[in-house]
Scaffold this motif. Sequence first.
Motif, PDB file in Angstrom:
ATOM      1  N   LEU A   2       0.709  -1.143   0.011  1.00  0.00           N
ATOM      2  CA  LEU A   2      -0.040   0.216   0.045  1.00  0.00           C
ATOM      3  C   LEU A   2       0.879   1.154  -0.028  1.00  0.00           C
ATOM      4  O   LEU A   2       0.641   2.273  -0.694  1.00  0.00           O
ATOM      5  CB  LEU A   2      -1.085  -0.192   1.215  1.00  0.00           C
ATOM      6  CG  LEU A   2      -2.008  -0.971   1.216  1.00  0.00           C
ATOM      7  CD1 LEU A   2      -2.849  -1.219   2.413  1.00  0.00           C
ATOM      8  CD2 LEU A   2      -3.169  -0.782   0.092  1.00  0.00           C
ATOM      9  N   VAL A  52      -0.589   4.889  -0.692  1.00  0.00           N
ATOM     10  CA  VAL A  52      -1.744   4.934   0.626  1.00  0.00           C
ATOM     11  C   VAL A  52      -1.042   4.797   1.981  1.00  0.00           C
ATOM     12  O   VAL A  52       0.036   4.051   2.272  1.00  0.00           O
ATOM     13  CB  VAL A  52      -2.584   3.572   0.302  1.00  0.00           C
ATOM     14  CG1 VAL A  52      -3.426   3.488   1.626  1.00  0.00           C
ATOM     15  CG2 VAL A  52      -3.212   3.583  -1.089  1.00  0.00           C
ATOM     16  N   ARG A  53      -1.317   5.777   2.751  1.00  0.00           N
ATOM     17  CA  ARG A  53      -0.954   5.834   4.202  1.00  0.00           C
ATOM     18  C   ARG A  53      -1.644   4.893   5.090  1.00  0.00           C
ATOM     19  O   ARG A  53      -2.714   4.680   5.158  1.00  0.00           O
ATOM     20  CB  ARG A  53      -1.378   7.221   4.894  1.00  0.00           C
ATOM     21  CG  ARG A  53      -0.774   7.586   5.921  1.00  0.00           C
ATOM     22  CD  ARG A  53      -1.102   9.104   6.446  1.00  0.00           C
ATOM     23  NE  ARG A  53      -0.591   9.316   7.811  1.00  0.00           N
ATOM     24  CZ  ARG A  53      -1.621   9.586   8.444  1.00  0.00           C
ATOM     25  NH1 ARG A  53      -2.871   9.546   8.389  1.00  0.00           N
ATOM     26  NH2 ARG A  53      -1.331   9.837   9.993  1.00  0.00           N
ATOM     27  N   THR A  54      -0.587   3.956   5.911  1.00  0.00           N
ATOM     28  CA  THR A  54      -1.130   3.202   6.593  1.00  0.00           C
ATOM     29  C   THR A  54      -0.563   2.984   7.780  1.00  0.00           C
ATOM     30  O   THR A  54       0.479   3.592   8.182  1.00  0.00           O
ATOM     31  CB  THR A  54      -0.653   1.742   5.785  1.00  0.00           C
ATOM     32  OG1 THR A  54       0.781   1.540   5.777  1.00  0.00           O
ATOM     33  CG2 THR A  54      -1.340   1.504   4.405  1.00  0.00           C
ATOM     34  N   SER A 112       4.976   3.653   6.106  1.00  0.00           N
ATOM     35  CA  SER A 112       3.893   2.991   7.053  1.00  0.00           C
ATOM     36  C   SER A 112       4.450   3.234   8.561  1.00  0.00           C
ATOM     37  O   SER A 112       5.762   3.396   8.687  1.00  0.00           O
ATOM     38  CB  SER A 112       3.659   1.522   6.758  1.00  0.00           C
ATOM     39  OG  SER A 112       3.360   1.260   5.250  1.00  0.00           O
ATOM     40  N   THR A 140     -10.537   5.105  10.364  1.00  0.00           N
ATOM     41  CA  THR A 140      -9.841   4.837   9.356  1.00  0.00           C
ATOM     42  C   THR A 140     -10.859   4.441   8.052  1.00  0.00           C
ATOM     43  O   THR A 140     -11.904   3.969   8.465  1.00  0.00           O
ATOM     44  CB  THR A 140      -8.948   3.657   9.555  1.00  0.00           C
ATOM     45  OG1 THR A 140      -8.102   3.417   8.343  1.00  0.00           O
ATOM     46  CG2 THR A 140      -9.471   2.479   9.929  1.00  0.00           C
ATOM     47  N   GLN A 141     -10.630   4.385   6.855  1.00  0.00           N
ATOM     48  CA  GLN A 141     -11.281   4.072   5.936  1.00  0.00           C
ATOM     49  C   GLN A 141     -11.353   2.562   5.607  1.00  0.00           C
ATOM     50  O   GLN A 141     -12.545   2.037   5.368  1.00  0.00           O
ATOM     51  CB  GLN A 141     -10.590   4.515   4.421  1.00  0.00           C
ATOM     52  CG  GLN A 141     -10.758   5.939   4.323  1.00  0.00           C
ATOM     53  CD  GLN A 141     -10.418   6.392   2.824  1.00  0.00           C
ATOM     54  OE1 GLN A 141      -9.300   6.822   2.756  1.00  0.00           O
ATOM     55  NE2 GLN A 141     -11.321   6.337   1.723  1.00  0.00           N
ATOM     56  N   TRP A 190      -3.524  -3.562  -4.437  1.00  0.00           N
ATOM     57  CA  TRP A 190      -3.678  -2.563  -5.764  1.00  0.00           C
ATOM     58  C   TRP A 190      -5.116  -2.179  -5.773  1.00  0.00           C
ATOM     59  O   TRP A 190      -5.630  -1.266  -6.051  1.00  0.00           O
ATOM     60  CB  TRP A 190      -3.038  -3.085  -6.911  1.00  0.00           C
ATOM     61  CG  TRP A 190      -4.025  -4.284  -7.586  1.00  0.00           C
ATOM     62  CD1 TRP A 190      -3.721  -5.741  -6.848  1.00  0.00           C
ATOM     63  CD2 TRP A 190      -4.734  -4.540  -8.447  1.00  0.00           C
ATOM     64  NE1 TRP A 190      -4.296  -6.464  -7.841  1.00  0.00           N
ATOM     65  CE2 TRP A 190      -5.184  -5.750  -8.830  1.00  0.00           C
ATOM     66  CE3 TRP A 190      -5.368  -3.146  -9.264  1.00  0.00           C
ATOM     67  CZ2 TRP A 190      -6.026  -5.846  -9.849  1.00  0.00           C
ATOM     68  CZ3 TRP A 190      -6.631  -3.702 -10.157  1.00  0.00           C
ATOM     69  CH2 TRP A 190      -6.753  -4.970 -10.499  1.00  0.00           C
ATOM     70  N   ALA A 200      -5.929   0.357  -3.140  1.00  0.00           N
ATOM     71  CA  ALA A 200      -5.259   1.612  -3.567  1.00  0.00           C
ATOM     72  C   ALA A 200      -6.234   2.533  -4.755  1.00  0.00           C
ATOM     73  O   ALA A 200      -6.519   3.562  -4.668  1.00  0.00           O
ATOM     74  CB  ALA A 200      -3.730   1.564  -4.042  1.00  0.00           C
ATOM     75  N   ILE A 245      -9.138   3.868  -2.985  1.00  0.00           N
ATOM     76  CA  ILE A 245      -8.624   5.019  -2.106  1.00  0.00           C
ATOM     77  C   ILE A 245      -8.496   6.254  -2.976  1.00  0.00           C
ATOM     78  O   ILE A 245      -8.828   7.206  -2.729  1.00  0.00           O
ATOM     79  CB  ILE A 245      -7.720   4.534  -1.129  1.00  0.00           C
ATOM     80  CG1 ILE A 245      -8.288   3.629  -0.119  1.00  0.00           C
ATOM     81  CG2 ILE A 245      -7.194   5.969  -0.569  1.00  0.00           C
ATOM     82  CD1 ILE A 245      -7.169   3.147   0.783  1.00  0.00           C
ATOM     83  N   HIS A 246      -8.056   5.811  -4.147  1.00  0.00           N
ATOM     84  CA  HIS A 246      -7.457   7.014  -5.217  1.00  0.00           C
ATOM     85  C   HIS A 246      -8.625   7.311  -6.083  1.00  0.00           C
ATOM     86  O   HIS A 246      -8.553   8.474  -6.746  1.00  0.00           O
ATOM     87  CB  HIS A 246      -6.080   6.597  -5.809  1.00  0.00           C
ATOM     88  CG  HIS A 246      -4.895   6.430  -5.201  1.00  0.00           C
ATOM     89  ND1 HIS A 246      -4.696   7.472  -4.128  1.00  0.00           N
ATOM     90  CD2 HIS A 246      -3.860   5.525  -5.170  1.00  0.00           C
ATOM     91  CE1 HIS A 246      -3.615   7.116  -3.653  1.00  0.00           C
ATOM     92  NE2 HIS A 246      -2.966   5.829  -4.000  1.00  0.00           N
TER      93      HIS A 246
END
Length: 499
Positions: A6, A11-13, A103, A136-137, A303, A306, A309-310
């Motif tokens: 991620l 993506v921030r994890t 991360s 969190t999402q 993926w 990601a 989320i994007h």
Amino acid sequence: MLAGELGQAGVRTLLLERRAEPSEVAKAGGLAGQILELLHFRGELDRFCEAGGSKGPEAVPSLPFGGLQLDFSQIPDPPMQVLRLPQPQLEAALADRASERGSEIRRGHEVIGLQQQDGVVKVEVRGPQGRYEMATQFVVGCDGGRSRVRDLAGIPFRGTSLPEIERLASVTVPESVTLLDDGGLQVDGIGRIPFGYTATERGVFACSGLEGRLSVYTAEVEAREYDDAPMTIAELSASVNRVLGVDLPLGEPLRMTRFGYSAKQADTYRHGRIFLAGDAAHLFPAGGVAVNAGMLDAANLAWKLAGTIHGWAPPDLLDTYSDERRAAAERTLLHTRAQVALRRGYGPDGDALRALVLELTADEQPLRRLGALMAGTDAGAPKSQVHPLVGTFLTSRALSVQQGDPRFAGMLRTGRLVLLDLADRPDLRELAGRWGEHVDVIRATIDPPPADALLIRPDTHIAWAATSQTAVQTALRTLREALSTWLGTRPHQRTESPA
């Protein structure tokens, strides 16, 4: 693995780990199967080779399968490669990889509550400084066979737990033991102990004397539970005596682990914004497959998360994760459950079953079939009417090239889909280019090519293929359908993709 995937995708994890310190127990001894192909195509294999002090994966001549040793030496390109990398070093390499990609890892933090509402997941955590909450999402439970995340999400985990306790150890070779060329042992006062598995009425014993070390395995039914108590040489010696009926001399421990086996799978790997991966999603009753399967889960999910989320992913993309990886786990459960029956069979009936399977594997086709199952490359995908490679994993064998061919190392480095043009097809390259920054177009030459072109997902799934016999309009139509399936139906403004 998932946090690193991620992070690579931007993506921030946050990774919450219940243990305050990494475990030093080498439950797994390395990487094997399709994950090695994935790391090669990502251009990341060298990192893991260095972590294990290895020059690279090895094509091992034989591998255990349900009390048998399958002989892969007769195949010029064996389906199973092995990279020796003890679990503590593997975990450290993955942690470094995740941290490098942004991360955050919090050790000593345990999830104790989950609640989905208003498009987020509220997470209750108990840490060293007390309880706290966050939103969190998405949440992914990678927390093992006793997954708290799975229980909090209310996802059933069906299957069976085997009653045996398994013990596995590598020790130095004592003076009274001689290692034989065939992997067996010659023991003073006892005689010859053959290489491989021996089933007795009290359990299963296996040994091998290879590479200057003695490896010992036992499996026996026990009522007691050991939790996380470390195994000792005395405990292993007593187990060997109970199963085999001899006092086997053992040297100093190099690696020791004790575990149990289960055959279980979660009913779904997704409940809303909560996902499962690895042992939280599936448990297999044989060794050598769990790490491969779990890391492939992560590659499949990352993926897709990601893209969601994007904002570019089609609406149902995340649902394909559970469908695909559950099908793959079913194939792994199939062969690992079969291994249980093979290794447990005692007496003439068990001997006959093992002899028959061994006789069948003298032929290349059934040996390749079993090898593909063990490697995780047989993922249960339905046969495609478009091309036989569609729905399978990308491997060196699928490309008809040597293992580790440097031309393709790093081909999937960006984490995007790749159109691999093997026959100079500008029509296909132009179409793929309409999806802009979401598809890399790479040209290469293979003689003969397995296809004119392949569309490869970041997790090494082959999503589309066409040959020179495929009509041009059919190739363009089916490629457009594949791109729309995985990237959405609106082509983006064309940009140049890296080659």
